[in-house]
Motif scaffolding. Structure first.
Motif, PDB file in Angstrom:
ATOM      1  N   GLY A 235      34.791  45.971  35.831  1.00 25.68           N
ATOM      2  CA  GLY A 235      35.717  44.957  36.283  1.00 25.68           C
ATOM      3  C   GLY A 235      37.178  45.585  36.605  1.00 25.68           C
ATOM      4  O   GLY A 235      37.971  45.307  36.085  1.00 25.68           O
TER       5      GLY A 235
ATOM      6  N   SER B 230      38.266  41.113  31.607  1.00 25.65           N
ATOM      7  CA  SER B 230      37.288  41.000  32.783  1.00 25.65           C
ATOM      8  C   SER B 230      35.917  40.826  31.837  1.00 25.65           C
ATOM      9  O   SER B 230      34.971  40.178  32.684  1.00 25.65           O
ATOM     10  CB  SER B 230      37.088  42.000  33.866  1.00 25.65           C
ATOM     11  OG  SER B 230      36.811  43.218  33.191  1.00 25.65           O
TER      12      SER B 230
ATOM     13  N   ASP C  59      33.469  47.278  40.360  1.00 27.82           N
ATOM     14  CA  ASP C  59      33.788  45.770  40.429  1.00 27.82           C
ATOM     15  C   ASP C  59      32.929  45.136  41.519  1.00 27.82           C
ATOM     16  O   ASP C  59      32.314  46.001  42.220  1.00 27.82           O
ATOM     17  CB  ASP C  59      35.263  45.979  41.063  1.00 27.82           C
ATOM     18  CG  ASP C  59      36.111  44.510  40.761  1.00 27.82           C
ATOM     19  OD1 ASP C  59      36.895  44.655  39.558  1.00 27.82           O
ATOM     20  OD2 ASP C  59      35.986  43.753  41.677  1.00 27.82           O
TER      21      ASP C  59
END
Length: 283
Positions: free
Chosen positions: A56, A129, A80
């Motif tokens: 993330g 995240s 990501d």
């Protein structure tokens, strides 16, 4: 360190959530405290050629902060779901990269696999995240691919939605007056309340030896920068307001200017780092 309980197991498309705001994300999201960066670097003491896996990664705040401190770093994997974020992350790392190699992986964190042999991560980071992810699956993936002495670092400090101050409470109320009482989350939906803590996730994983480190952080915001930050969030991004977004931003700016003291807004946060290892590993 309790966070939302609805992991996003499906890949979010590049344009669905944070992708269009990559430039704003890099500009307005707070970075990592220096003490946290040095704590992460210290976990690699004695590792001759550290390999970082940043899950993330967003615009690459973690590797950009670590690279100048951990000069022995041999390789970085950036993961990501948003391709535009990864592009920004790779571009931001290029001036710092030196001999360190960098790979990018577009997809959900739990589906990651190293692109080449010999690149078992020695440090796996996830900053602000982890709540978006299929957390048990992510930790299982980490166990499969990580070096025996690897450290997993789960980090975060909440958001301006969760921060308790007069000005954030007033701002939260304004957002709710436009979008409803429930906090928006993801591309379509609301935040459903706290679920399992990250500590519980880690206790049920191979990385069950956990230490918590808490670092107080004081920040000041200009009202205009708060607006830039809000555009990068899942709870106040422009698409949620549709054609009412200009009206919201005008009202938010007036509110923030009224709340500011000396032209600034103060935030006192706590940046928490959970360091997790396999039992019996080095402390």
């Amino acid at each position: 360190m309790t966070r939302p309980g609805q992991p996003a197991s499906a890949v979010v498309s590049d344009d669905a959530l944070f992708g269009p705001e990559a430039a704003g994300y890099a500009r307005y999201r707070p970075g990592l405290p220096g003490v946290a960066v040095h704590l992460l670097a210290a976990t690699q003491h004695g590792v001759p050629a550290p390999v970082l896996l940043d899950l993330g990664t967003g615009t690459g705040q973690v590797p950009r902060a670590l690279r100048p401190v951990l000069l022995r770093m041999a390789h970085i994997d950036l993961v990501d779901v948003n391709a535009s974020m990864l592009k920004a992350a790779r571009a931001g790392l290029e001036p710092l990269r030196g001999a360190c190699t960098v790979d990018v992986f577009t997809g959900a964190a739990h589906t990651f696999a190293p692109a080449a042999p010999g690149r078992a991560p020695t440090l796996i980071t996830c900053c602000r995240s982890f709540h978006w992810m299929a957390r048990p699956e992510v930790l299982s993936m980490a166990d499969r691919i990580a070096a025996p002495h690897a450290v997993v670092a789960i980090m975060g400090d909440g958001s301006l939605w969760t921060h308790e101050a007069d000005w954030t409470a007033a701002l939260r109320g304004l957002i709710q007056s436009y979008l409803g009482e429930d906090r928006r989350a993801g591309t379509a939906g609301t935040y459903g309340g706290p679920g399992r803590s990250y500590e519980d996730d880690l206790a049920d994983s191979a990385f069950s030896e956990v230490t918590e480190h808490r670092f107080p952080v004081s920040r000041t915001w200009a009202p205009e920068d708060v607006l830039g930050y809000l555009r990068t969030t899942s709870f106040a991004r422009p698409a949620l307001f549709a054609d009412r977004h200009p009206d919201f931003e005008a009202a938010a700016l007036r509110l923030l200017q009224d709340q500011a003291r000396g032209g600034v807004l103060e935030e006192d946060a706590v940046f928490t780092v959970l360091l997790a290892r396999r039992p019996g590993g080095p402390a």
